[in-house]
Write an enzyme that holds these catalytic residues in place. Sequence first.
Site, PDB file in Angstrom:
ATOM      1  N   ASN A 220     -56.515  -1.647   5.764  1.00  0.00           N
ATOM      2  CA  ASN A 220     -57.854  -1.545   6.357  1.00  0.00           C
ATOM      3  C   ASN A 220     -58.855  -1.160   5.269  1.00  0.00           C
ATOM      4  O   ASN A 220     -58.476  -0.967   4.118  1.00  0.00           O
ATOM      5  CB  ASN A 220     -57.835  -0.547   7.526  1.00  0.00           C
ATOM      6  CG  ASN A 220     -57.393   0.823   7.082  1.00  0.00           C
ATOM      7  OD1 ASN A 220     -58.029   1.456   6.249  1.00  0.00           O
ATOM      8  ND2 ASN A 220     -56.268   1.281   7.615  1.00  0.00           N
ATOM      9  N   ASP A 288     -52.316   1.420  12.960  1.00  0.00           N
ATOM     10  CA  ASP A 288     -51.704   1.669  14.267  1.00  0.00           C
ATOM     11  C   ASP A 288     -50.387   0.906  14.425  1.00  0.00           C
ATOM     12  O   ASP A 288     -49.516   1.323  15.158  1.00  0.00           O
ATOM     13  CB  ASP A 288     -52.662   1.256  15.387  1.00  0.00           C
ATOM     14  CG  ASP A 288     -53.843   2.222  15.484  1.00  0.00           C
ATOM     15  OD1 ASP A 288     -53.627   3.416  15.219  1.00  0.00           O
ATOM     16  OD2 ASP A 288     -54.955   1.772  15.802  1.00  0.00           O
ATOM     17  N   LYS A 298     -39.850 -12.369  -0.549  1.00  0.00           N
ATOM     18  CA  LYS A 298     -41.144 -13.011  -0.388  1.00  0.00           C
ATOM     19  C   LYS A 298     -40.996 -14.195   0.577  1.00  0.00           C
ATOM     20  O   LYS A 298     -40.082 -15.021   0.422  1.00  0.00           O
ATOM     21  CB  LYS A 298     -41.663 -13.500  -1.738  1.00  0.00           C
ATOM     22  CG  LYS A 298     -43.049 -14.068  -1.620  1.00  0.00           C
ATOM     23  CD  LYS A 298     -43.587 -14.588  -2.927  1.00  0.00           C
ATOM     24  CE  LYS A 298     -44.874 -15.339  -2.634  1.00  0.00           C
ATOM     25  NZ  LYS A 298     -45.208 -16.289  -3.657  1.00  0.00           N
ATOM     26  N   PRO A 316     -45.919   5.631  14.235  1.00  0.00           N
ATOM     27  CA  PRO A 316     -46.049   6.985  14.805  1.00  0.00           C
ATOM     28  C   PRO A 316     -47.486   7.459  14.680  1.00  0.00           C
ATOM     29  O   PRO A 316     -48.160   7.153  13.691  1.00  0.00           O
ATOM     30  CB  PRO A 316     -45.124   7.827  13.910  1.00  0.00           C
ATOM     31  CG  PRO A 316     -44.929   7.039  12.663  1.00  0.00           C
ATOM     32  CD  PRO A 316     -45.069   5.601  13.044  1.00  0.00           C
ATOM     33  N   ASP A 317     -47.957   8.165  15.691  1.00  0.00           N
ATOM     34  CA  ASP A 317     -49.301   8.742  15.623  1.00  0.00           C
ATOM     35  C   ASP A 317     -49.158  10.141  15.021  1.00  0.00           C
ATOM     36  O   ASP A 317     -48.692  11.067  15.669  1.00  0.00           O
ATOM     37  CB  ASP A 317     -49.922   8.808  17.024  1.00  0.00           C
ATOM     38  CG  ASP A 317     -51.379   9.202  16.953  1.00  0.00           C
ATOM     39  OD1 ASP A 317     -51.705  10.163  16.219  1.00  0.00           O
ATOM     40  OD2 ASP A 317     -52.203   8.543  17.612  1.00  0.00           O
ATOM     41  N   ILE A 318     -49.553  10.257  13.766  1.00  0.00           N
ATOM     42  CA  ILE A 318     -49.293  11.500  13.027  1.00  0.00           C
ATOM     43  C   ILE A 318     -50.118  12.652  13.605  1.00  0.00           C
ATOM     44  O   ILE A 318     -49.645  13.777  13.721  1.00  0.00           O
ATOM     45  CB  ILE A 318     -49.606  11.305  11.524  1.00  0.00           C
ATOM     46  CG1 ILE A 318     -48.846  10.083  11.001  1.00  0.00           C
ATOM     47  CG2 ILE A 318     -49.227  12.542  10.724  1.00  0.00           C
ATOM     48  CD1 ILE A 318     -49.304   9.590   9.654  1.00  0.00           C
ATOM     49  N   LEU A 319     -51.335  12.344  13.991  1.00  0.00           N
ATOM     50  CA  LEU A 319     -52.214  13.390  14.541  1.00  0.00           C
ATOM     51  C   LEU A 319     -51.640  13.942  15.848  1.00  0.00           C
ATOM     52  O   LEU A 319     -51.552  15.160  16.031  1.00  0.00           O
ATOM     53  CB  LEU A 319     -53.614  12.797  14.772  1.00  0.00           C
ATOM     54  CG  LEU A 319     -54.654  13.727  15.379  1.00  0.00           C
ATOM     55  CD1 LEU A 319     -54.880  14.957  14.517  1.00  0.00           C
ATOM     56  CD2 LEU A 319     -55.984  12.992  15.573  1.00  0.00           C
ATOM     57  N   LYS A 350     -60.176  10.939  22.811  1.00  0.00           N
ATOM     58  CA  LYS A 350     -59.151  11.000  21.748  1.00  0.00           C
ATOM     59  C   LYS A 350     -58.746  12.444  21.463  1.00  0.00           C
ATOM     60  O   LYS A 350     -57.581  12.745  21.232  1.00  0.00           O
ATOM     61  CB  LYS A 350     -59.743  10.363  20.481  1.00  0.00           C
ATOM     62  CG  LYS A 350     -58.745   9.702  19.578  1.00  0.00           C
ATOM     63  CD  LYS A 350     -59.415   8.831  18.537  1.00  0.00           C
ATOM     64  CE  LYS A 350     -59.566   7.390  18.981  1.00  0.00           C
ATOM     65  NZ  LYS A 350     -60.109   6.529  17.923  1.00  0.00           N
ATOM     66  N   LYS A 354     -54.908  13.319  21.921  1.00  0.00           N
ATOM     67  CA  LYS A 354     -54.084  13.625  20.751  1.00  0.00           C
ATOM     68  C   LYS A 354     -53.864  15.124  20.575  1.00  0.00           C
ATOM     69  O   LYS A 354     -53.115  15.539  19.704  1.00  0.00           O
ATOM     70  CB  LYS A 354     -54.726  13.032  19.503  1.00  0.00           C
ATOM     71  CG  LYS A 354     -54.852  11.504  19.579  1.00  0.00           C
ATOM     72  CD  LYS A 354     -55.004  10.880  18.224  1.00  0.00           C
ATOM     73  CE  LYS A 354     -55.154   9.377  18.329  1.00  0.00           C
ATOM     74  NZ  LYS A 354     -54.881   8.707  17.065  1.00  0.00           N
TER      75      LYS A 354
HETATM   76  N1  CTP Z   1     -54.020   8.792  13.344  1.00  0.00           N
HETATM   77  C1  CTP Z   1     -52.766   9.189  12.967  1.00  0.00           C
HETATM   78  N2  CTP Z   1     -51.719   8.337  13.081  1.00  0.00           N
HETATM   79  C2  CTP Z   1     -51.894   7.098  13.597  1.00  0.00           C
HETATM   80  C3  CTP Z   1     -53.167   6.670  13.993  1.00  0.00           C
HETATM   81  C4  CTP Z   1     -54.217   7.553  13.845  1.00  0.00           C
HETATM   82  O1  CTP Z   1     -52.611  10.329  12.512  1.00  0.00           O
HETATM   83  N3  CTP Z   1     -50.837   6.284  13.689  1.00  0.00           N
HETATM   84  C5  CTP Z   1     -55.135   9.760  13.243  1.00  0.00           C
HETATM   85  C6  CTP Z   1     -56.189   9.433  12.225  1.00  0.00           C
HETATM   86  O2  CTP Z   1     -55.890  10.015  10.969  1.00  0.00           O
HETATM   87  C7  CTP Z   1     -57.416  10.053  12.847  1.00  0.00           C
HETATM   88  C8  CTP Z   1     -57.165   9.932  14.340  1.00  0.00           C
HETATM   89  O3  CTP Z   1     -55.770   9.762  14.491  1.00  0.00           O
HETATM   90  O4  CTP Z   1     -57.523  11.427  12.561  1.00  0.00           O
HETATM   91  C9  CTP Z   1     -57.857   8.826  15.050  1.00  0.00           C
HETATM   92  O5  CTP Z   1     -57.673   7.613  14.400  1.00  0.00           O
HETATM   93  P1  CTP Z   1     -58.265   6.264  15.008  1.00  0.00           P
HETATM   94  O6  CTP Z   1     -57.780   5.154  14.166  1.00  0.00           O
HETATM   95  O7  CTP Z   1     -59.729   6.418  15.236  1.00  0.00           O
HETATM   96  O8  CTP Z   1     -57.600   6.282  16.445  1.00  0.00           O
HETATM   97  P2  CTP Z   1     -56.463   5.413  17.065  1.00  0.00           P
HETATM   98  O9  CTP Z   1     -55.207   6.182  17.132  1.00  0.00           O
HETATM   99  O10 CTP Z   1     -56.403   4.118  16.353  1.00  0.00           O
HETATM  100  O11 CTP Z   1     -56.972   5.238  18.551  1.00  0.00           O
HETATM  101  P3  CTP Z   1     -57.638   3.947  19.220  1.00  0.00           P
HETATM  102  O12 CTP Z   1     -56.689   2.834  18.997  1.00  0.00           O
HETATM  103  O13 CTP Z   1     -57.768   4.381  20.653  1.00  0.00           O
HETATM  104  O14 CTP Z   1     -58.967   3.796  18.540  1.00  0.00           O
END
Ligand code: CTP
Length: 410
Positions: A220, A288, A298, A316-319, A350, A354
Amino acid sequence: MNGKRILLIVGGGIAAMKAPALIRLLRAEGAAVTPVLTQAGAQFTTAMTLSVLAGEAAHDSLWDIASEAEIGHIQLSRNADLIVVAPATADLLAKMAHGLADDLASTLLLATDKRVLVAPAMNVRMWHHPATQRNLRTLRDDGIGFVGPEDGDMACGEYGTGRMSEPEAIVQAIRDELTPQPLKLLPEAQVRTGALSGRHVIVTSGPTHEPIDPVRYIANRSSGAQGTAIAAALRDMGARVSFVTGPAEVPPPEGVEVIRVQTARQMRDAVEAALPADAAVMAAAVADWRIRNSSARKMKKDGTGKAPVLEMTENPDILAWISLAESRRPRLVVGFAAETNDVIAHATDKRLRKGCDWIVANDVSEGTGIMGGTENAVTVITEEGAEEWPRMAKDAVARRLAQRIAGAIG
Ligand code: CTP
């Protein structure tokens, strides 16, 4: 745990039935256990059961004349190396948060200066109630340790967060409490004094790269500028900073511990390895999704003109991972929200979803020039509501945020 004394407070709830197993495990590790039973706890287990397993009398009354003559409650907590509350009910946690002392358990908890570890257990709705969540924050700020609760089926037939951790997990948390982890300190010369000296903060920053094959990846537009500025500002206030960064454009600051990662999963592992911490600031733009069927070789065109189909799977969503498990949660967790529309509504949602304390939200829609730029216009969402900060340099946002963090944990 040999020779350590644990004051075990057993609150009222079906999980009190696990207290005997907990005492057995602790004794098997060589610890001495002094059981204290609340009136509600006595509905689920008995003082006799706890006494027999502990090998010493369980206490259940503030008005026990014999021990009160020796200032019983003070003595009980003075003799302990650690106080454990298992199960810790919503009611007991509320009393602790407010400093109430109307029975033996709550009086002991107020009269102590020892470390306290709680293993909450309650119905999922009670756990998520704003009053309980507010009390948990207060307790965390007071330095109370947490183990659990876990997700699972509840005695009341519902499913969700609120089950007390199993005795084995509680014993592990007790072990961790009794064996302090040595801090990996930076050389003294690199730590600057300030409001955050002695505090450890984890900062995630930059994008993650999720491989498609050895030469291609999904990424990104995050440059890592805001996370880097935050790490530098925290360092300037004296914090020890673990800076977990994806492949960012901006070089990491000096005087922080830099841990470089590529993928979301590596970032989660690096954050885990950096724990425990007093605060975590999750500024990374974590992908995500990752490619489920990424290739070790390759990928080649096969001459048929057909494009490969890439299958995605969620990262995994680290937050959420760091915020929602009490055992690993730093006292303060700050998340970011990059949104392109309805910024405040999405960010507020959020924050709750979270489980973090604050969300720093920004509008990254095209034309704002924020992603990859030098300025930022953020709205900080806290329990109290939304606070709009004027547009300013990312460095200035970082300094203001660091000041605020120092106010919360300094
Ligand atoms: N984050 C994380 N791990 C993930 C995705 C997000 O820790 N896999 C954390 C980011 O570092 C940030 C917060 O979550 O602090 C929000 O990130 P954002 O990309 O805005 O949210 P998303 O989880 O993508 O939620 P949505 O898809 O609903 O926008």
